[in-house]
Motif scaffolding. Sequence first.
Motif, PDB file in Angstrom:
ATOM      1  N   ALA A  90       0.832  -1.201   0.000  1.00 61.29           N
ATOM      2  CA  ALA A  90       0.000   0.000   0.000  1.00 61.29           C
ATOM      3  C   ALA A  90       0.866   1.250   0.000  1.00 61.29           C
ATOM      4  CB  ALA A  90      -0.918   0.005   1.222  1.00 61.29           C
ATOM      5  N   GLU A  91       0.415   2.240  -0.757  1.00 62.61           N
ATOM      6  CA  GLU A  91       1.022   3.554  -0.754  1.00 62.61           C
ATOM      7  C   GLU A  91      -0.086   4.561  -0.490  1.00 62.61           C
ATOM      8  OE1 GLU A  91       4.045   4.374  -4.000  1.00 62.61           O
ATOM      9  OE2 GLU A  91       2.972   2.654  -4.828  1.00 62.61           O
ATOM     10  N   LEU A  92       0.148   5.456   0.457  1.00 60.32           N
ATOM     11  CA  LEU A  92      -0.821   6.482   0.807  1.00 60.32           C
ATOM     12  C   LEU A  92      -0.186   7.842   0.563  1.00 60.32           C
ATOM     13  CD1 LEU A  92      -1.628   3.881   2.390  1.00 60.32           C
ATOM     14  CD2 LEU A  92      -2.687   5.373   4.054  1.00 60.32           C
TER      15      LEU A  92
ATOM     16  N   GLN B  98      -2.720  -2.113  10.781  1.00 61.94           N
ATOM     17  CA  GLN B  98      -3.806  -2.831  11.434  1.00 61.94           C
ATOM     18  C   GLN B  98      -5.114  -2.692  10.661  1.00 61.94           C
ATOM     19  OE1 GLN B  98      -3.057  -4.901  14.127  1.00 61.94           O
ATOM     20  NE2 GLN B  98      -4.995  -5.728  13.375  1.00 61.94           N
ATOM     21  N   ILE B  99      -5.363  -1.531  10.090  1.00 61.84           N
ATOM     22  CA  ILE B  99      -6.572  -1.331   9.282  1.00 61.84           C
ATOM     23  C   ILE B  99      -6.548  -2.259   8.071  1.00 61.84           C
ATOM     24  CG2 ILE B  99      -7.672   0.309   7.687  1.00 61.84           C
ATOM     25  CD1 ILE B  99      -7.018   2.489   9.834  1.00 61.84           C
ATOM     26  N   ILE B 100      -5.403  -2.391   7.424  1.00 56.39           N
ATOM     27  CA  ILE B 100      -5.289  -3.288   6.268  1.00 56.39           C
ATOM     28  C   ILE B 100      -5.625  -4.722   6.675  1.00 56.39           C
ATOM     29  CG2 ILE B 100      -3.668  -4.334   4.635  1.00 56.39           C
ATOM     30  CD1 ILE B 100      -2.220  -1.562   4.604  1.00 56.39           C
ATOM     31  N   ILE B 101      -5.025  -5.184   7.756  1.00 62.01           N
ATOM     32  CA  ILE B 101      -5.277  -6.553   8.226  1.00 62.01           C
ATOM     33  C   ILE B 101      -6.750  -6.727   8.598  1.00 62.01           C
ATOM     34  CG2 ILE B 101      -4.777  -8.216  10.064  1.00 62.01           C
ATOM     35  CD1 ILE B 101      -1.889  -7.017  10.078  1.00 62.01           C
TER      36      ILE B 101
ATOM     37  N   ALA C  29      -9.294   0.001  -0.429  1.00 62.77           N
ATOM     38  CA  ALA C  29      -8.939   1.332  -0.934  1.00 62.77           C
ATOM     39  C   ALA C  29      -9.882   2.392  -0.385  1.00 62.77           C
ATOM     40  CB  ALA C  29      -8.946   1.339  -2.463  1.00 62.77           C
ATOM     41  N   ASN C  30     -11.183   2.098  -0.344  1.00 60.35           N
ATOM     42  CA  ASN C  30     -12.149   3.043   0.221  1.00 60.35           C
ATOM     43  C   ASN C  30     -11.837   3.346   1.683  1.00 60.35           C
ATOM     44  OD1 ASN C  30     -13.955   3.806  -1.845  1.00 60.35           O
ATOM     45  ND2 ASN C  30     -14.947   1.813  -1.737  1.00 60.35           N
ATOM     46  N   ARG C  31     -11.521   2.317   2.443  1.00 60.00           N
ATOM     47  CA  ARG C  31     -11.225   2.507   3.878  1.00 60.00           C
ATOM     48  C   ARG C  31      -9.971   3.348   4.079  1.00 60.00           C
ATOM     49  NH1 ARG C  31     -10.508   4.082   8.065  1.00 60.00           N
ATOM     50  NH2 ARG C  31     -10.508   3.045  10.080  1.00 60.00           N
ATOM     51  N   LEU C  32      -8.928   3.087   3.307  1.00 57.84           N
ATOM     52  CA  LEU C  32      -7.686   3.846   3.451  1.00 57.84           C
ATOM     53  C   LEU C  32      -7.861   5.300   3.030  1.00 57.84           C
ATOM     54  CD1 LEU C  32      -5.128   1.170   2.202  1.00 57.84           C
ATOM     55  CD2 LEU C  32      -5.557   1.878   4.575  1.00 57.84           C
TER      56      LEU C  32
ATOM     57  N   VAL D   5      -5.100  11.678   3.986  1.00 58.68           N
ATOM     58  CA  VAL D   5      -4.778  10.843   2.825  1.00 58.68           C
ATOM     59  C   VAL D   5      -5.462  11.420   1.584  1.00 58.68           C
ATOM     60  CG1 VAL D   5      -5.047   8.564   1.770  1.00 58.68           C
ATOM     61  CG2 VAL D   5      -4.386   8.767   4.175  1.00 58.68           C
ATOM     62  N   LEU D   6      -4.657  11.702   0.558  1.00 57.85           N
ATOM     63  CA  LEU D   6      -5.170  12.269  -0.688  1.00 57.85           C
ATOM     64  C   LEU D   6      -5.307  11.225  -1.789  1.00 57.85           C
ATOM     65  CD1 LEU D   6      -2.987  15.507  -0.803  1.00 57.85           C
ATOM     66  CD2 LEU D   6      -5.283  15.208   0.161  1.00 57.85           C
ATOM     67  N   GLY D   7      -4.510  10.176  -1.717  1.00 54.83           N
ATOM     68  CA  GLY D   7      -4.539   9.137  -2.732  1.00 54.83           C
ATOM     69  C   GLY D   7      -4.066   7.814  -2.165  1.00 54.83           C
ATOM     70  N   VAL D   8      -4.526   6.736  -2.780  1.00 56.00           N
ATOM     71  CA  VAL D   8      -4.175   5.395  -2.325  1.00 56.00           C
ATOM     72  C   VAL D   8      -3.830   4.533  -3.532  1.00 56.00           C
ATOM     73  CG1 VAL D   8      -5.115   3.278  -1.290  1.00 56.00           C
ATOM     74  CG2 VAL D   8      -5.622   5.490  -0.253  1.00 56.00           C
ATOM     75  N   ARG D   9      -2.736   3.797  -3.409  1.00 57.04           N
ATOM     76  CA  ARG D   9      -2.382   2.733  -4.345  1.00 57.04           C
ATOM     77  C   ARG D   9      -2.274   1.456  -3.522  1.00 57.04           C
ATOM     78  NH1 ARG D   9       2.245   6.386  -6.768  1.00 57.04           N
ATOM     79  NH2 ARG D   9       1.125   7.342  -8.492  1.00 57.04           N
TER      80      ARG D   9
END
Length: 125
Positions: free
Chosen positions: A40-42, A67-70, A89-92, A98-102
């Motif tokens: 993940a990249e934030l 922890q959120i990812i898990i 992706a929605n949660r992150l 956070v402006l963007g998520v990969r």
Amino acid sequence: MTTTHATGTQILTLTGLRFDANLGILSHEKTDPQPIQVDAELSLGAQPLSPRDDDILHVLDYRKVRQIIIDECRAEHVNLLESLIGKLANRLMQLPGVLGVRVKIAKLEIFDDCEVAIRIETGQW
């Protein structure tokens, strides 16, 4: 006289996070968790090169992101990798600042000869 503070684009990265999740449409996938790997990249956008102080409360805590990812990936059985990665992706994207998520999620043992993964990018980069 104005003072300018140097900034840079900050990206929080978690790479190679491995754990078991309930994922898949095959009969054995519906009953047995399988190993996945999440990268993940934030994107946090423009940030000062040095935080305003050395306090964890003023930055995005990567322990919480991990922890959120898990938790999101283990919350319930999901049939499709595409559904899981969209949910994650929605949660992150909801995290403060956070402006963007990969995100990339790989199923590590679905085939003997290759890794299967989905990668998604959303938000501003």
